[in-house]
Design a protein around this motif. Structure first.
Motif, PDB file in Angstrom:
ATOM      1  N   SER A  34      -7.856  -3.926 -10.879  1.00  0.00           N
ATOM      2  CA  SER A  34      -7.027  -3.771  -9.676  1.00  0.00           C
ATOM      3  C   SER A  34      -6.164  -2.516  -9.769  1.00  0.00           C
ATOM      4  CB  SER A  34      -6.149  -5.006  -9.455  1.00  0.00           C
ATOM      5  OG  SER A  34      -5.116  -5.108 -10.419  1.00  0.00           O
ATOM      6  N   ARG A  35      -5.683  -2.207 -10.943  1.00  0.00           N
ATOM      7  CA  ARG A  35      -4.833  -1.022 -11.119  1.00  0.00           C
ATOM      8  C   ARG A  35      -5.618   0.278 -10.931  1.00  0.00           C
ATOM      9  NH1 ARG A  35      -1.371  -3.455 -16.163  1.00  0.00           N
ATOM     10  NH2 ARG A  35       0.067  -4.665 -14.874  1.00  0.00           N
ATOM     11  N   ILE A  36      -6.792   0.387 -11.567  1.00  0.00           N
ATOM     12  CA  ILE A  36      -7.561   1.624 -11.406  1.00  0.00           C
ATOM     13  C   ILE A  36      -8.152   1.709 -10.006  1.00  0.00           C
ATOM     14  CG2 ILE A  36      -9.734   0.756 -12.381  1.00  0.00           C
ATOM     15  CD1 ILE A  36     -10.071   3.659 -13.553  1.00  0.00           C
ATOM     16  N   ALA A  37      -8.532   0.585  -9.418  1.00  0.00           N
ATOM     17  CA  ALA A  37      -9.083   0.601  -8.057  1.00  0.00           C
ATOM     18  C   ALA A  37      -8.049   1.136  -7.075  1.00  0.00           C
ATOM     19  CB  ALA A  37      -9.541  -0.797  -7.654  1.00  0.00           C
ATOM     20  N   GLU A  38      -6.829   0.646  -7.172  1.00  0.00           N
ATOM     21  CA  GLU A  38      -5.785   1.122  -6.259  1.00  0.00           C
ATOM     22  C   GLU A  38      -5.428   2.580  -6.549  1.00  0.00           C
ATOM     23  OE1 GLU A  38      -1.263   0.207  -4.675  1.00  0.00           O
ATOM     24  OE2 GLU A  38      -2.337  -1.372  -5.760  1.00  0.00           O
ATOM     25  N   ALA A  39      -5.277   2.942  -7.800  1.00  0.00           N
ATOM     26  CA  ALA A  39      -4.885   4.313  -8.147  1.00  0.00           C
ATOM     27  C   ALA A  39      -5.927   5.328  -7.690  1.00  0.00           C
ATOM     28  CB  ALA A  39      -4.652   4.438  -9.648  1.00  0.00           C
ATOM     29  N   THR A  40      -7.211   5.033  -7.923  1.00  0.00           N
ATOM     30  CA  THR A  40      -8.247   5.987  -7.534  1.00  0.00           C
ATOM     31  C   THR A  40      -8.429   6.034  -6.023  1.00  0.00           C
ATOM     32  OG1 THR A  40      -9.968   4.315  -7.972  1.00  0.00           O
ATOM     33  CG2 THR A  40      -9.503   5.913  -9.733  1.00  0.00           C
ATOM     34  N   PHE A  41      -8.252   4.893  -5.355  1.00  0.00           N
ATOM     35  CA  PHE A  41      -8.333   4.885  -3.893  1.00  0.00           C
ATOM     36  C   PHE A  41      -7.197   5.722  -3.308  1.00  0.00           C
ATOM     37  CE2 PHE A  41      -7.545   3.342   0.357  1.00  0.00           C
ATOM     38  CZ  PHE A  41      -8.826   3.321   0.897  1.00  0.00           C
ATOM     39  N   ARG A  42      -5.992   5.508  -3.795  1.00  0.00           N
ATOM     40  CA  ARG A  42      -4.851   6.290  -3.299  1.00  0.00           C
ATOM     41  C   ARG A  42      -5.061   7.787  -3.555  1.00  0.00           C
ATOM     42  NH1 ARG A  42      -0.099   3.721  -1.774  1.00  0.00           N
ATOM     43  NH2 ARG A  42      -0.047   1.479  -2.139  1.00  0.00           N
ATOM     44  N   ALA A  43      -5.560   8.136  -4.716  1.00  0.00           N
ATOM     45  CA  ALA A  43      -5.795   9.544  -5.025  1.00  0.00           C
ATOM     46  C   ALA A  43      -6.811  10.158  -4.069  1.00  0.00           C
ATOM     47  CB  ALA A  43      -6.265   9.698  -6.465  1.00  0.00           C
ATOM     48  N   ALA A  44      -7.836   9.400  -3.729  1.00  0.00           N
ATOM     49  CA  ALA A  44      -8.890   9.919  -2.855  1.00  0.00           C
ATOM     50  C   ALA A  44      -8.472   9.988  -1.394  1.00  0.00           C
ATOM     51  CB  ALA A  44     -10.144   9.063  -2.994  1.00  0.00           C
ATOM     52  N   PHE A  45      -7.614   9.068  -0.950  1.00  0.00           N
ATOM     53  CA  PHE A  45      -7.363   8.938   0.485  1.00  0.00           C
ATOM     54  C   PHE A  45      -5.899   9.046   0.906  1.00  0.00           C
ATOM     55  CE2 PHE A  45     -11.268   6.618  -0.465  1.00  0.00           C
ATOM     56  CZ  PHE A  45     -12.140   7.340   0.327  1.00  0.00           C
ATOM     57  N   SER A  46      -5.038   9.499   0.024  1.00  0.00           N
ATOM     58  CA  SER A  46      -3.610   9.553   0.376  1.00  0.00           C
ATOM     59  C   SER A  46      -3.342  10.439   1.589  1.00  0.00           C
ATOM     60  CB  SER A  46      -2.774   9.998  -0.820  1.00  0.00           C
ATOM     61  OG  SER A  46      -3.154  11.302  -1.217  1.00  0.00           O
ATOM     62  N   ALA A  47      -4.148  11.471   1.778  1.00  0.00           N
ATOM     63  CA  ALA A  47      -3.954  12.358   2.930  1.00  0.00           C
ATOM     64  C   ALA A  47      -4.587  11.805   4.204  1.00  0.00           C
ATOM     65  CB  ALA A  47      -4.550  13.733   2.633  1.00  0.00           C
ATOM     66  N   ALA A  48      -5.300  10.691   4.089  1.00  0.00           N
ATOM     67  CA  ALA A  48      -6.042  10.154   5.234  1.00  0.00           C
ATOM     68  C   ALA A  48      -5.228   9.224   6.108  1.00  0.00           C
ATOM     69  CB  ALA A  48      -7.278   9.406   4.737  1.00  0.00           C
ATOM     70  N   SER A  49      -4.047   8.832   5.654  1.00  0.00           N
ATOM     71  CA  SER A  49      -3.301   7.810   6.377  1.00  0.00           C
ATOM     72  C   SER A  49      -1.816   7.915   6.050  1.00  0.00           C
ATOM     73  CB  SER A  49      -3.834   6.434   5.964  1.00  0.00           C
ATOM     74  OG  SER A  49      -3.376   5.439   6.822  1.00  0.00           O
ATOM     75  N   THR A  50      -1.029   7.172   6.783  1.00  0.00           N
ATOM     76  CA  THR A  50       0.396   7.126   6.477  1.00  0.00           C
ATOM     77  C   THR A  50       0.608   6.273   5.233  1.00  0.00           C
ATOM     78  OG1 THR A  50       0.796   5.134   7.782  1.00  0.00           O
ATOM     79  CG2 THR A  50       0.954   7.256   8.947  1.00  0.00           C
ATOM     80  N   GLU A  51       1.739   6.449   4.606  1.00  0.00           N
ATOM     81  CA  GLU A  51       2.050   5.661   3.415  1.00  0.00           C
ATOM     82  C   GLU A  51       2.089   4.169   3.741  1.00  0.00           C
ATOM     83  OE1 GLU A  51       5.495   5.264  -0.013  1.00  0.00           O
ATOM     84  OE2 GLU A  51       5.387   7.091   1.177  1.00  0.00           O
ATOM     85  N   ALA A  52       2.633   3.833   4.911  1.00  0.00           N
ATOM     86  CA  ALA A  52       2.705   2.418   5.300  1.00  0.00           C
ATOM     87  C   ALA A  52       1.319   1.808   5.466  1.00  0.00           C
ATOM     88  CB  ALA A  52       3.509   2.277   6.592  1.00  0.00           C
ATOM     89  N   GLU A  53       0.416   2.529   6.094  1.00  0.00           N
ATOM     90  CA  GLU A  53      -0.940   2.005   6.277  1.00  0.00           C
ATOM     91  C   GLU A  53      -1.684   1.948   4.958  1.00  0.00           C
ATOM     92  OE1 GLU A  53      -2.023   0.437   8.971  1.00  0.00           O
ATOM     93  OE2 GLU A  53      -0.056   0.872   9.794  1.00  0.00           O
ATOM     94  N   MET A  54      -1.461   2.928   4.092  1.00  0.00           N
ATOM     95  CA  MET A  54      -2.063   2.912   2.758  1.00  0.00           C
ATOM     96  C   MET A  54      -1.565   1.696   1.984  1.00  0.00           C
ATOM     97  SD  MET A  54      -4.117   4.305   0.502  1.00  0.00           S
ATOM     98  CE  MET A  54      -4.455   5.950   1.100  1.00  0.00           C
ATOM     99  N   ASP A  55      -0.263   1.453   2.033  1.00  0.00           N
ATOM    100  CA  ASP A  55       0.304   0.292   1.346  1.00  0.00           C
ATOM    101  C   ASP A  55      -0.289  -1.003   1.887  1.00  0.00           C
ATOM    102  OD1 ASP A  55       1.876   1.979  -0.177  1.00  0.00           O
ATOM    103  OD2 ASP A  55       3.718   1.602   0.965  1.00  0.00           O
ATOM    104  N   ARG A  56      -0.429  -1.103   3.205  1.00  0.00           N
ATOM    105  CA  ARG A  56      -0.983  -2.297   3.843  1.00  0.00           C
ATOM    106  C   ARG A  56      -2.432  -2.522   3.363  1.00  0.00           C
ATOM    107  NH1 ARG A  56       1.210  -3.825   8.343  1.00  0.00           N
ATOM    108  NH2 ARG A  56       1.577  -1.709   9.087  1.00  0.00           N
TER     109      ARG A  56
END
Length: 188
Positions: A34-56
């Motif tokens: 779960s930790r690496i899945a979230e970290a790598t997803f955030r790294a790949a897509f952080s520019a694709a959405s708002t922080e709130a939507e990413m968190d959701r």
């Protein structure tokens, strides 16, 4: 195959070699996954959405409980690329599922394939893709497919190198934001 020639990878130090091993995920891997899945997803897509939507999105897709359920699911295989006891990357293969744009009689989906940034360019993604191809072949399917964000040019190039071609598109919801994914497929 995608071209993974060796499991020996050069680390950042000149005096040692890291050996990556592949294995199926087990229930005990849920938290680390779960930790690496979230970290790598955030790294790949952080520019694709708002922080709130990413968190959701991350709250509903990458928790320990969710990863544990995915590891236990019979319709999903989770493969780990291990650097010793640490997860260097992972892939998830959904068994015998296909969208209408994939014309094969049966197919498997590479639902996720992510590699920790420290291992980019070191062959880990190719090893994970090879295990997905082998597993899909073992399930007797005719094709392998995946969805990839249209702006993820590095991933698109990698998948093309592995024999995937664009066959359609689909919508990927990231929280409440909707993104266009290319659907790419290859025969097995």
């Amino acid at each position: 195959m995608c071209g993974a020639a060796s499991l020996g990878l050069e680390p950042n130090r000149e005096d040692a070699t890291t050996v990556i091993t592949l294995r199926r995920a087990m229930a005990a891997d849920a938290l680390a996954l779960s930790r690496i899945a979230e970290a790598t997803f955030r790294a790949a897509f952080s520019a694709a959405s708002t922080e709130a939507e990413m968190d959701r999105h991350c709250a509903t897709r990458f928790g320990e409980r969710h990863q544990g359920e995915e590891i236990a699911a019979r319709s999903l295989e989770t493969w780990l690329a291990m650097d010793g006891e640490a997860i260097a990357g992972f892939a998830q293969l959904r068994i015998r599922v296909r969208p209408s744009c994939v014309r094969a009689a049966s197919a498997c989906e590479v639902q996720r394939l992510y590699v920790d940034a420290r291992f980019h360019g070191k062959g880990v993604a190719a090893l994970l893709m090879d295990v997905c191809i082998d597993s899909a072949r073992g399930h007797g399917t005719a094709a392998l497919w995946l969805g990839v964000w249209e702006r993820n040019l590095r991933a698109i190039a990698f998948y093309a190198k592995c024999g995937f071609v664009e066959v359609g598109e689909q919508v990927f919801p990231l929280g409440r934001d909707l993104h266009r994914d290319l659907v790419m497929a290859r025969p097995i």
